[in-house]
Enzyme design. Structure first.
Site, PDB file in Angstrom:
ATOM      1  N   GLY A 246      21.832  -4.404  -1.747  1.00  0.00           N
ATOM      2  CA  GLY A 246      22.245  -3.463  -1.052  1.00  0.00           C
ATOM      3  C   GLY A 246      22.117  -2.016  -1.250  1.00  0.00           C
ATOM      4  O   GLY A 246      22.714  -1.422  -0.567  1.00  0.00           O
ATOM      5  N   PRO A 289      19.089  -6.425  -6.535  1.00  0.00           N
ATOM      6  CA  PRO A 289      18.528  -5.177  -5.600  1.00  0.00           C
ATOM      7  C   PRO A 289      17.063  -5.873  -5.160  1.00  0.00           C
ATOM      8  O   PRO A 289      16.062  -6.441  -5.872  1.00  0.00           O
ATOM      9  CB  PRO A 289      17.930  -4.206  -6.780  1.00  0.00           C
ATOM     10  CG  PRO A 289      17.954  -5.002  -8.182  1.00  0.00           C
ATOM     11  CD  PRO A 289      18.937  -6.224  -7.946  1.00  0.00           C
ATOM     12  N   ARG A 291      15.188  -3.430  -1.713  1.00  0.00           N
ATOM     13  CA  ARG A 291      15.060  -2.156  -1.451  1.00  0.00           C
ATOM     14  C   ARG A 291      14.888  -0.953  -2.616  1.00  0.00           C
ATOM     15  O   ARG A 291      13.758  -0.531  -2.731  1.00  0.00           O
ATOM     16  CB  ARG A 291      15.851  -1.696  -0.207  1.00  0.00           C
ATOM     17  CG  ARG A 291      15.370  -0.426   0.421  1.00  0.00           C
ATOM     18  CD  ARG A 291      16.465   0.106   1.279  1.00  0.00           C
ATOM     19  NE  ARG A 291      17.091  -1.041   2.294  1.00  0.00           N
ATOM     20  CZ  ARG A 291      16.536  -1.383   3.163  1.00  0.00           C
ATOM     21  NH1 ARG A 291      15.518  -0.922   3.719  1.00  0.00           N
ATOM     22  NH2 ARG A 291      17.104  -2.392   4.207  1.00  0.00           N
ATOM     23  N   TYR A 332      15.267  -1.212  13.390  1.00  0.00           N
ATOM     24  CA  TYR A 332      16.618  -0.638  13.133  1.00  0.00           C
ATOM     25  C   TYR A 332      16.556   0.859  12.956  1.00  0.00           C
ATOM     26  O   TYR A 332      17.441   1.427  12.206  1.00  0.00           O
ATOM     27  CB  TYR A 332      17.652  -1.265  12.255  1.00  0.00           C
ATOM     28  CG  TYR A 332      16.519  -2.134  11.114  1.00  0.00           C
ATOM     29  CD1 TYR A 332      16.717  -3.527  10.971  1.00  0.00           C
ATOM     30  CD2 TYR A 332      16.363  -1.329   9.909  1.00  0.00           C
ATOM     31  CE1 TYR A 332      16.073  -4.033  10.083  1.00  0.00           C
ATOM     32  CE2 TYR A 332      15.639  -1.913   8.757  1.00  0.00           C
ATOM     33  CZ  TYR A 332      15.634  -3.247   8.636  1.00  0.00           C
ATOM     34  OH  TYR A 332      14.964  -4.148   7.645  1.00  0.00           O
ATOM     35  N   CYS A 359       0.319  -1.929  21.350  1.00  0.00           N
ATOM     36  CA  CYS A 359       0.712  -1.872  22.842  1.00  0.00           C
ATOM     37  C   CYS A 359       2.097  -2.168  23.014  1.00  0.00           C
ATOM     38  O   CYS A 359       2.616  -3.116  23.316  1.00  0.00           O
ATOM     39  CB  CYS A 359       0.042  -2.879  23.675  1.00  0.00           C
ATOM     40  SG  CYS A 359      -1.770  -2.290  23.250  1.00  0.00           S
TER      41      CYS A 359
HETATM   42  C1  LIG Z   1      18.492  -9.289   1.348  1.00  0.00           C
HETATM   43  C2  LIG Z   1      19.183  -9.631   0.137  1.00  0.00           C
HETATM   44  C3  LIG Z   1      19.285  -8.758  -1.072  1.00  0.00           C
HETATM   45  C4  LIG Z   1      18.502  -7.711  -1.089  1.00  0.00           C
HETATM   46  O1  LIG Z   1      18.811  -6.587  -0.493  1.00  0.00           O
HETATM   47  P1  LIG Z   1      18.469  -5.013  -0.632  1.00  0.00           P
HETATM   48  O2  LIG Z   1      19.054  -4.428   0.575  1.00  0.00           O
HETATM   49  O3  LIG Z   1      16.982  -5.182  -0.477  1.00  0.00           O
HETATM   50  O4  LIG Z   1      18.864  -4.514  -1.962  1.00  0.00           O
HETATM   51  C5  LIG Z   1      19.965  -9.421  -1.929  1.00  0.00           C
HETATM   52  N1  LIG Z   1      20.742 -10.658  -2.194  1.00  0.00           N
HETATM   53  C6  LIG Z   1      20.682 -11.154  -0.769  1.00  0.00           C
HETATM   54  C7  LIG Z   1      21.356 -12.549  -0.819  1.00  0.00           C
HETATM   55  C8  LIG Z   1      19.960 -10.639   0.299  1.00  0.00           C
HETATM   56  O5  LIG Z   1      19.831 -11.365   1.188  1.00  0.00           O
END
Ligand SMILES: *Cc1c(COP(=O)(O)O)cnc(C)c1O
Length: 435
Positions: A246, A289, A291, A332, A359
């Site tokens: 996250g 990680p 993203r 989003y 479209c």
């Molecule tokens: C999606 C997810 C991640 C990665 O989240 P990012 O925002 O891409 O870092 C890590 N752990 C779990 C359990 C997830 O569902």
């Protein structure tokens, strides 16, 4: 600092020493272009800054953000583990040469077949999401007379400040078992007593695109307190804690530069003191990680087509892709930047909306951006679009999925070929009138 290897040579953008004009010519557009040096530096940054003398640290790459044989092979050289949520993600990891013991199997609705596959292939860790799933896995393990290491996914109820679709930790979330739910303790008791499952500890993931360390600090505190409480209550020693992913990632030029290295160093020292304060002897702390590993290094390159003005007076520049290669804007409201990559020296600029060719009225890539006056056949680049774009791409309107290319030191490496028309019908069967 983690910076893109972008250079302007005679008005034309070069990424990793390769001109975008030559990339567009060679691989066609749209095209995902990854700055390989930046990706390597990012991977290195995770490895070098999230480490401790107190416990082992584990970097688990969330493969859903961007997964193909090439990138998985590259990240596998850093000794990471890999988070998968489906049969498909596990299979692609195995095909990429990742050892099963380095795969963590996640997801809120793992099927019987997927769990059996994970058990048969000796996947390293299964993260249990619910009591129901616990029973299903127990049935499979009993049948197969096998054992697995597991974590239990806890929803720690830590609110974040991101879009509701990427928040995962609230009392109504579909993920994990809630920390305040009375049934959670019963499940933990079952897990501890179960001979087939070896409960190593807990897992939590609070959401995505979280930029403020205080949310992670809160999460770590809640989870360490919880681990301590349960450990004492059940006289059972936990060894592992995974705090999920996250971590935020710069997505446009207005976003503040995020100092990932510093964030990770601060995070680890926060975790170290909490583990100390609560007197836990955890041996393994992990993060996941997605993203933040791949987002910044990836760009999407488009060719400009028609340009028009709506009756309201909004100029729109259209590109040869859109929500089929980047659905995050319509899904989003993600905010990206763009520029005309073959007119880098052009000072005359005007505001445009950047629209896709699909479209759907919602098919826009950027609401408004100052661009060097675009003309048909110019190249438009959207930087910082390396995560959840190719991964969420579709064949809507029968657009073919673009190629993915990595560039470094003047060389380009094709990672995924562009689809062709054959891919669009490869599973189709003809209608036969006389049967
Ligand atoms: C999606 C997810 C991640 C990665 O989240 P990012 O925002 O891409 O870092 C890590 N752990 C779990 C359990 C997830 O569902």
């Amino acid at each position: 600092m983690l910076d893109l290897n972008f250079r302007n040579k005679n008005g034309v953008l070069h990424i990793g020493g390769v001109s975008v004009e030559s990339l567009a010519y060679k691989y066609k557009t749209p095209l995902y272009v990854y700055d390989q040096k930046l990706l390597k530096k990012t991977a290195e940054a995770f490895k070098e800054n999230f480490k401790s003398n107190q416990f082992n640290t584990e970097i688990v790459y969330a493969t859903k953000a961007f997964s193909n044989l090439y990138v998985l092979g590259l990240l596998n050289t850093y000794g990471f583990s890999f988070d998968c949520v489906s049969y498909g993600e596990m299979s692609v990891c195995l095909k990429a040469g990742i050892r099963a013991e380095n795969i963590h199997f996640h997801g809120n609705n793992k099927t019987y077949d997927e769990l059996s596959f994970a058990v048969d292939h000796h996947v390293g860790l299964i993260i249990i999401d619910s009591s129901d799933e616990y029973s299903l896995l127990n049935e499979i393990l009993t049948d197969k007379k096998k054992q697995v290491d597991v974590l239990l996914r806890i929803n720690p109820d830590v609110k974040t400040d991101t879009h509701q679709f990427i928040q995962t930790s609230n009392a109504d979330s579909k993920f994990g078992v809630n920390i305040r739910d009375d049934n959670t303790k019963k499940l933990i008791k079952n897990l501890i007593e179960n001979e087939n499952m070896n409960l190593l500890g807990f897992h939590a993931h609070i959401g995505s695109q979280v930029k403020d360390l205080s949310f992670f600090e809160e999460e770590a505190k809640v989870m360490i307190q919880f681990t301590k409480k349960i450990q004492e209550e059940f006289s059972y020693r936990f060894t592992s804690l995974n705090l999920g992913g996250g971590f935020g990632c710069k997505e446009n030029f207005d976003d503040d530069d995020l100092d990932l290295e510093r964030l990770l160093r601060n995070y680890i020292s926060i975790i170290e003191s909490l583990v100390d304060d609560y007197g836990l002897d955890l041996t393994d702390i992990g993060i996941e990680p997605g993203r933040s590993m791949v987002g910044m290094s990836g760009s999407t390159l488009y060719r400009v087509g028609s340009i028009k003005k709506t009756l309201q007076g909004h100029p729109i520049v259209f590109v040869d892709g859109g929500m089929s290669d980047n659905i995050r804007v319509s899904l989003y409201d993600a905010k990206y930047s763009a520029f005309i990559a073959n007119k880098m020296d052009c000072d005359k600029k005007k505001k445009y909306r950047v629209g896709g060719k699909l479209c759907e009225s919602g098919d826009f890539l950027i609401k408004e951006e100052e661009l060097a006056i675009p003309e048909r056949d110019d190249l438009l680049l959207i930087p910082f679009s390396g995560a959840y774009t190719y991964a969420m791409s579709s064949n809507y309107n029968k657009l073919v999925r673009p190629a993915v290319v990595f560039v470094e030191d003047g060389k380009d490496f094709l990672a995924v070929k562009r689809q062709d028309i054959e891919h669009l019908i490869e599973n189709d069967l003809y209608y036969k009138q006389d049967v």
